[in-house]
Motif scaffolding. Structure first.
Motif, PDB file in Angstrom:
ATOM      1  N   ASP A   1      52.548 119.986  24.774  1.00 34.95           N
ATOM      2  CA  ASP A   1      53.104 121.166  24.977  1.00 34.95           C
ATOM      3  C   ASP A   1      54.362 121.809  24.176  1.00 34.95           C
ATOM      4  OD1 ASP A   1      51.108 121.275  26.958  1.00 34.95           O
ATOM      5  OD2 ASP A   1      52.451 120.489  28.655  1.00 34.95           O
ATOM      6  N   GLY A   2      53.988 121.515  23.204  1.00 31.91           N
ATOM      7  CA  GLY A   2      55.092 121.729  21.908  1.00 31.91           C
ATOM      8  C   GLY A   2      56.399 121.030  22.002  1.00 31.91           C
ATOM      9  N   LYS A   3      56.405 119.917  22.776  1.00 35.84           N
ATOM     10  CA  LYS A   3      57.637 118.954  22.697  1.00 35.84           C
ATOM     11  C   LYS A   3      56.988 117.758  22.332  1.00 35.84           C
ATOM     12  CE  LYS A   3      59.741 121.085  26.620  1.00 35.84           C
ATOM     13  NZ  LYS A   3      60.545 121.034  28.043  1.00 35.84           N
ATOM     14  N   THR A   4      58.096 116.902  21.447  1.00 35.93           N
ATOM     15  CA  THR A   4      57.850 115.643  20.906  1.00 35.93           C
ATOM     16  C   THR A   4      58.078 114.779  22.012  1.00 35.93           C
ATOM     17  OG1 THR A   4      58.130 116.134  18.683  1.00 35.93           O
ATOM     18  CG2 THR A   4      58.226 113.844  19.480  1.00 35.93           C
ATOM     19  N   LEU A   5      57.219 113.844  22.644  1.00 34.94           N
ATOM     20  CA  LEU A   5      57.476 112.821  23.595  1.00 34.94           C
ATOM     21  C   LEU A   5      57.220 111.544  22.982  1.00 34.94           C
ATOM     22  CD1 LEU A   5      55.900 114.705  26.996  1.00 34.94           C
ATOM     23  CD2 LEU A   5      58.347 114.566  26.008  1.00 34.94           C
ATOM     24  N   VAL A   6      57.628 110.243  24.031  1.00 35.14           N
ATOM     25  CA  VAL A   6      57.143 109.125  23.507  1.00 35.14           C
ATOM     26  C   VAL A   6      56.327 108.690  24.630  1.00 35.14           C
ATOM     27  CG1 VAL A   6      59.182 108.172  24.574  1.00 35.14           C
ATOM     28  CG2 VAL A   6      57.883 106.673  22.914  1.00 35.14           C
ATOM     29  N   THR A   7      54.817 108.320  24.113  1.00 32.22           N
ATOM     30  CA  THR A   7      53.879 107.923  25.279  1.00 32.22           C
ATOM     31  C   THR A   7      53.602 106.594  25.120  1.00 32.22           C
ATOM     32  OG1 THR A   7      52.171 108.589  23.810  1.00 32.22           O
ATOM     33  CG2 THR A   7      53.116 110.217  25.254  1.00 32.22           C
ATOM     34  N   SER A   8      53.483 105.866  26.162  1.00 29.53           N
ATOM     35  CA  SER A   8      53.244 104.375  26.295  1.00 29.53           C
ATOM     36  C   SER A   8      51.467 104.004  26.093  1.00 29.53           C
ATOM     37  CB  SER A   8      53.670 103.897  27.367  1.00 29.53           C
ATOM     38  OG  SER A   8      53.241 104.136  28.505  1.00 29.53           O
ATOM     39  N   TYR A   9      51.161 102.911  25.853  1.00 30.36           N
ATOM     40  CA  TYR A   9      49.818 102.536  25.774  1.00 30.36           C
ATOM     41  C   TYR A   9      49.442 102.375  27.192  1.00 30.36           C
ATOM     42  CZ  TYR A   9      45.518 100.086  24.542  1.00 30.36           C
ATOM     43  OH  TYR A   9      44.256  99.796  24.260  1.00 30.36           O
ATOM     44  N   SER A  10      48.597 102.352  27.892  1.00 32.57           N
ATOM     45  CA  SER A  10      48.143 102.072  29.257  1.00 32.57           C
ATOM     46  C   SER A  10      48.274 100.784  29.654  1.00 32.57           C
ATOM     47  CB  SER A  10      46.669 102.618  29.694  1.00 32.57           C
ATOM     48  OG  SER A  10      45.912 102.074  28.855  1.00 32.57           O
ATOM     49  N   ASN A  11      48.000  99.941  28.895  1.00 34.43           N
ATOM     50  CA  ASN A  11      48.084  98.246  29.247  1.00 34.43           C
ATOM     51  C   ASN A  11      49.151  97.457  28.475  1.00 34.43           C
ATOM     52  OD1 ASN A  11      47.700  95.559  29.764  1.00 34.43           O
ATOM     53  ND2 ASN A  11      45.406  95.996  30.008  1.00 34.43           N
ATOM     54  N   GLN A  12      50.258  97.119  29.293  1.00 36.33           N
ATOM     55  CA  GLN A  12      51.337  96.493  28.345  1.00 36.33           C
ATOM     56  C   GLN A  12      51.229  95.010  28.216  1.00 36.33           C
ATOM     57  OE1 GLN A  12      53.916  97.937  26.467  1.00 36.33           O
ATOM     58  NE2 GLN A  12      52.532  99.905  26.592  1.00 36.33           N
ATOM     59  N   SER A  13      50.114  94.369  28.862  1.00 35.54           N
ATOM     60  CA  SER A  13      49.862  93.011  28.930  1.00 35.54           C
ATOM     61  C   SER A  13      50.574  92.348  27.415  1.00 35.54           C
ATOM     62  CB  SER A  13      48.515  92.762  29.145  1.00 35.54           C
ATOM     63  OG  SER A  13      48.227  91.413  28.956  1.00 35.54           O
ATOM     64  N   SER A  14      51.011  91.265  27.665  1.00 33.59           N
ATOM     65  CA  SER A  14      51.420  90.518  26.416  1.00 33.59           C
ATOM     66  C   SER A  14      50.440  89.879  25.514  1.00 33.59           C
ATOM     67  CB  SER A  14      52.451  89.468  26.992  1.00 33.59           C
ATOM     68  OG  SER A  14      51.819  88.483  27.678  1.00 33.59           O
TER      69      SER A  14
END
Length: 404
Positions: free
Chosen positions: A354-367
């Motif tokens: 929506d016109g803004k730079t965001l940091v998004t995460s991967y859905s699964n953060q398992s090691s």
């Protein structure tokens, strides 16, 4: 409160850096072979760069006060790049090209797009002022000044700068010698059919790639059998050849985790278990005086702990000026509702939403999810004991910066 016996990330990194021996040996290499290496000495500017005033554009050089608006100025000479110019004849202009040396007497260059060629010379269709489009002698580098400091990593631009000073051979710190060991009887190399209970040795290849990007030389690379005696013998052999030993796996609390036990029995263990997610079971110590960095066994944890802990250590040993990544503040495009006692390094990337730079995460953060790191562009930091609401500022480290 901090979980019992977990060392905070900053404290762990600071401890490792106090134990990092700086490599003092150097070698001289051709400039063409120096990309990614570390300067082992300061480089002063031997002579002005550029060595003389030169033209920044294709056009015509003249003395500004010689031109009156509307007049046609005769052209008395032509100066191609690389030619020694004759002094400018008063009341004339000379044809000049980008990089050509400015003739004595000229004080401005008019780009050819602003010039009309006539039968008697040139007519100029712009204001004529002194000092236009001239790159002055020493404008880039002045003789006697410091161009590049010891500890600078040589990138493409540093190679070009050294070339501009006439440097053909560069004194660089020798490569750091690293031994890499994976632990686990279940590990087999790619290309071999998997048997019951076996998995492919992911960590070996992750670490080989990371160490190549870090400018290190791998002197040993083996998979250790899960026995105490083999682990001890192999680590002691590596200690005689390497500046640093890196292991993956074998540092947790299981009966088959022998790396930590060998360090306690036959060397020194100065750090074990860190308040980081992923990667809590991390160990650091020495064997026969050689540092040993014991990384966790899970693939994503290996990547994260190497970048967060291992890279600052390696940079310090290399004598680098810049040891820690700087990072950038980016609004979160995800939420964290349950605070953790460990600082979390989230596999993430920046996206335009929506016109803004965001940091998004991967859905699964398992090691164990290395695919998350292939999707990601870097790591976003969620501090311990905090929740995150979308829009909160987080520190984000691109992989390119973590490995630079």
């Amino acid at each position: 409160m901090m979980a019992a016996n977990l060392t905070p990330v900053e404290e762990a990194v600071a401890h490792l850096l106090t134990q990092a021996p700086v490599i003092t040996e150097s070698e001289s290499l051709p400039l063409t072979e120096c990309l990614g290496r570390t300067l082992a000495q300061d480089y002063q500017v031997p002579a002005d760069v550029p060595p003389a005033d030169n033209s920044a554009v294709d056009g015509y050089a003249l003395r500004a006060q010689d031109y009156t608006e509307g007049q046609s100025l005769p052209v008395s000479d032509r100066i191609p790049a690389g030619a020694a110019p004759r002094p400018l004849e008063p009341g004339t202009a000379v044809r000049i090209f980008t990089g050509s040396e400015i003739p004595a007497g000229a004080d401005t260059v008019i780009m050819q797009e602003r010039v009309e060629v006539t039968d008697t010379g040139i007519r100029i269709n712009t204001d004529v002022k002194a000092d236009q489009n001239i790159r002055r002698q020493g404008q880039d580098l002045a003789e006697g000044t410091l161009a590049l400091a010891k500890g600078t990593k040589i990138r493409s631009q540093e190679m070009g700068l050294l070339a501009s000073m006439g440097v053909a051979n560069v004194t660089v710190t020798r490569k750091m010698r690293v031994a890499v060991f994976s632990t686990g009887d279940e590990l087999v190399d790619p290309g071999t059919p998997l048997g019951p209970g076996q998995i492919y040795n992911t960590n070996r290849f992750t670490l080989l790639g990371l160490l190549a990007e870090a400018g290190c030389e791998v002197v040993l690379c083996e998979t250790l059998k899960d026995t105490r005696s083999v682990t001890r013998e192999t680590l002691e052999k590596a200690a005689a050849q390497a500046d640093l030993i890196i292991t993956s796996g074998g540092v947790s609390v299981g009966e088959e985790d022998h790396v930590r036990a060998v360090l306690e029995e036959s060397g020194e263990l100065s750090l074990w278990r860190m308040a980081i997610k992923p990667g809590k079971p991390l160990a650091f110590g020495t064997i026969n005086g050689t540092p040993v960095l014991g990384l966790p066994g899970n693939p994503a944890a290996v990547l994260v702990t190497f970048l967060v802990v291992g890279m600052p250590y390696i940079r310090t040993c290399q004598g680098r000026l810049q040891v820690h990544p700087v990072g950038q503040q980016v609004p979160a495009g995800f939420a964290v509702t349950s605070p953790s006692v460990r600082k979390e390094f989230v596999r993430a990337r920046t996206e335009l939403v929506d016109g803004k730079t965001l940091v998004t995460s991967y859905s699964n953060q398992s090691s164990g999810m290395l695919s998350s790191a292939c999707w990601a562009g870097g790591l976003a930091v969620v501090p311990e004991h905090v929740t995150v609401t979308e829009g909160d500022l987080l520190t984000y480290y691109p992989f390119t910066e973590l490995l630079s």
